[in-house]
Scaffold this motif. Structure first.
Motif, PDB file in Angstrom:
ATOM      1  N   TYR A   3       1.016  -1.084   0.159  1.00  0.00           N
ATOM      2  CA  TYR A   3       0.118   0.438  -0.290  1.00  0.00           C
ATOM      3  C   TYR A   3       1.051   1.060  -0.146  1.00  0.00           C
ATOM      4  N   GLN A   4       1.754   1.055   1.185  1.00  0.00           N
ATOM      5  CA  GLN A   4       2.898   2.369   1.144  1.00  0.00           C
ATOM      6  C   GLN A   4       3.933   2.331  -0.542  1.00  0.00           C
ATOM      7  N   HIS A   5       3.776   1.399  -1.150  1.00  0.00           N
ATOM      8  CA  HIS A   5       4.039   1.300  -2.573  1.00  0.00           C
ATOM      9  C   HIS A   5       3.838   2.234  -3.571  1.00  0.00           C
ATOM     10  N   CYS A   6       2.307   1.541  -3.315  1.00  0.00           N
ATOM     11  CA  CYS A   6       1.636   2.428  -4.220  1.00  0.00           C
ATOM     12  C   CYS A   6       1.394   3.800  -3.666  1.00  0.00           C
ATOM     13  N   LEU A   7       1.642   4.402  -3.085  1.00  0.00           N
ATOM     14  CA  LEU A   7       0.633   5.873  -2.541  1.00  0.00           C
ATOM     15  C   LEU A   7       2.255   6.326  -2.991  1.00  0.00           C
ATOM     16  N   LEU A   8       3.690   5.515  -3.095  1.00  0.00           N
ATOM     17  CA  LEU A   8       4.115   6.336  -3.582  1.00  0.00           C
ATOM     18  C   LEU A   8       4.431   6.335  -5.145  1.00  0.00           C
ATOM     19  N   VAL A   9       3.811   5.690  -5.524  1.00  0.00           N
ATOM     20  CA  VAL A   9       4.177   5.311  -7.273  1.00  0.00           C
ATOM     21  C   VAL A   9       3.108   6.792  -7.653  1.00  0.00           C
ATOM     22  N   THR A  10       1.911   7.131  -7.147  1.00  0.00           N
ATOM     23  CA  THR A  10       0.568   7.816  -7.148  1.00  0.00           C
ATOM     24  C   THR A  10       1.742   8.801  -7.210  1.00  0.00           C
ATOM     25  N   GLY A  11       2.546   8.673  -5.860  1.00  0.00           N
ATOM     26  CA  GLY A  11       2.698  10.574  -5.676  1.00  0.00           C
ATOM     27  C   GLY A  11       3.611  10.723  -7.225  1.00  0.00           C
ATOM     28  N   VAL A  12       5.181   9.540  -7.474  1.00  0.00           N
ATOM     29  CA  VAL A  12       5.862  10.033  -8.705  1.00  0.00           C
ATOM     30  C   VAL A  12       5.104   9.969  -9.703  1.00  0.00           C
ATOM     31  N   SER A  13       4.298   9.026 -10.018  1.00  0.00           N
ATOM     32  CA  SER A  13       3.475   9.248 -11.700  1.00  0.00           C
ATOM     33  C   SER A  13       2.614  11.230 -11.608  1.00  0.00           C
ATOM     34  N   VAL A  14       2.410  11.312 -10.684  1.00  0.00           N
ATOM     35  CA  VAL A  14       1.488  12.724 -10.706  1.00  0.00           C
ATOM     36  C   VAL A  14       2.518  13.564 -10.776  1.00  0.00           C
ATOM     37  N   ALA A  15       3.642  13.419 -10.220  1.00  0.00           N
ATOM     38  CA  ALA A  15       4.404  14.613 -10.055  1.00  0.00           C
ATOM     39  C   ALA A  15       5.205  14.732 -11.983  1.00  0.00           C
ATOM     40  N   PHE A  16       5.599  13.445 -11.765  1.00  0.00           N
ATOM     41  CA  PHE A  16       5.798  13.647 -13.715  1.00  0.00           C
ATOM     42  C   PHE A  16       4.528  13.617 -14.332  1.00  0.00           C
ATOM     43  N   GLY A  17       3.339  13.857 -14.317  1.00  0.00           N
ATOM     44  CA  GLY A  17       2.560  13.893 -15.407  1.00  0.00           C
ATOM     45  C   GLY A  17       2.157  15.144 -14.905  1.00  0.00           C
TER      46      GLY A  17
END
Length: 166
Positions: A3-17
């Motif tokens: 879950y923590q990994h998915c949150l991190l990936v989401t944050g990184v993905s949003v920043a990327f976008g």
């Protein structure tokens, strides 16, 4: 941990976008896919997910079932888009066909999945896990750069400011 990994990936993905100027609707689609991308790991025993050492071949094969497992779990769920399903199933695919589960290449991998894969690999490298310490962001970005041919070079270049943020 997943879950923590998915949150991190989401944050990184949003920043990327945001960094590459995606419209808000595309960022929303990317963040939705990122939150769901590893849902198939719910079917992997914690003894394997949290193993402190290197995985043996059988454990590696088991881990590699998570994209299809997640896809199967979500495919008949209302509100789950075909695009999100594609991301769940294909976030470990590489442009050169060496990924899994379907060995997709080049044009068979959508832009959303390409961005998610870069974000996922980066997040996995920089986070603290039972089996490895967190990697410095520069070193993690250098590894992404070494994956040219597997990951799209222009996207890796565009990801640099996200990776190296203080």
């Amino acid at each position: 941990g997943t879950y923590q990994h998915c949150l991190l990936v989401t944050g990184v993905s949003v920043a990327f976008g945001i960094k590459i100027g995606l419209p808000a609707a595309d960022i929303e689609r990317l963040s939705f896919a990122a939150m769901l991308h590893d849902i198939g790991k719910a079917n992997i025993p914690l003894t394997v997910l949290d193993k402190p050492g290197k995985l043996n071949i059988d454990e590696r094969v088991l881990i590699e079932t998570h994209p299809v497992s997640g896809y199967e779990a979500l495919k008949d769920s209302p509100g789950i888009t075909a695009e999100a399903l594609d991301a769940v199933r294909h976030h470990h695919e590489y442009l050169d066909g060496s990924g899994y589960p379907d060995g997709l290449c080049e044009d068979s991998i959508t832009d959303l999945v390409r961005m998610l894969t870069i974000s996922d690999v980066f997040a996995a490298l920089i986070e603290d896990r039972r089996y490895k310490p967190p990697m410095p962001r520069q070193q993690a970005y250098d590894i992404l750069c070494e994956m040219r041919g597997k990951l799209e070079s222009p996207l890796i270049n565009a990801f640099r400011p996200v990776a190296l943020v203080a």
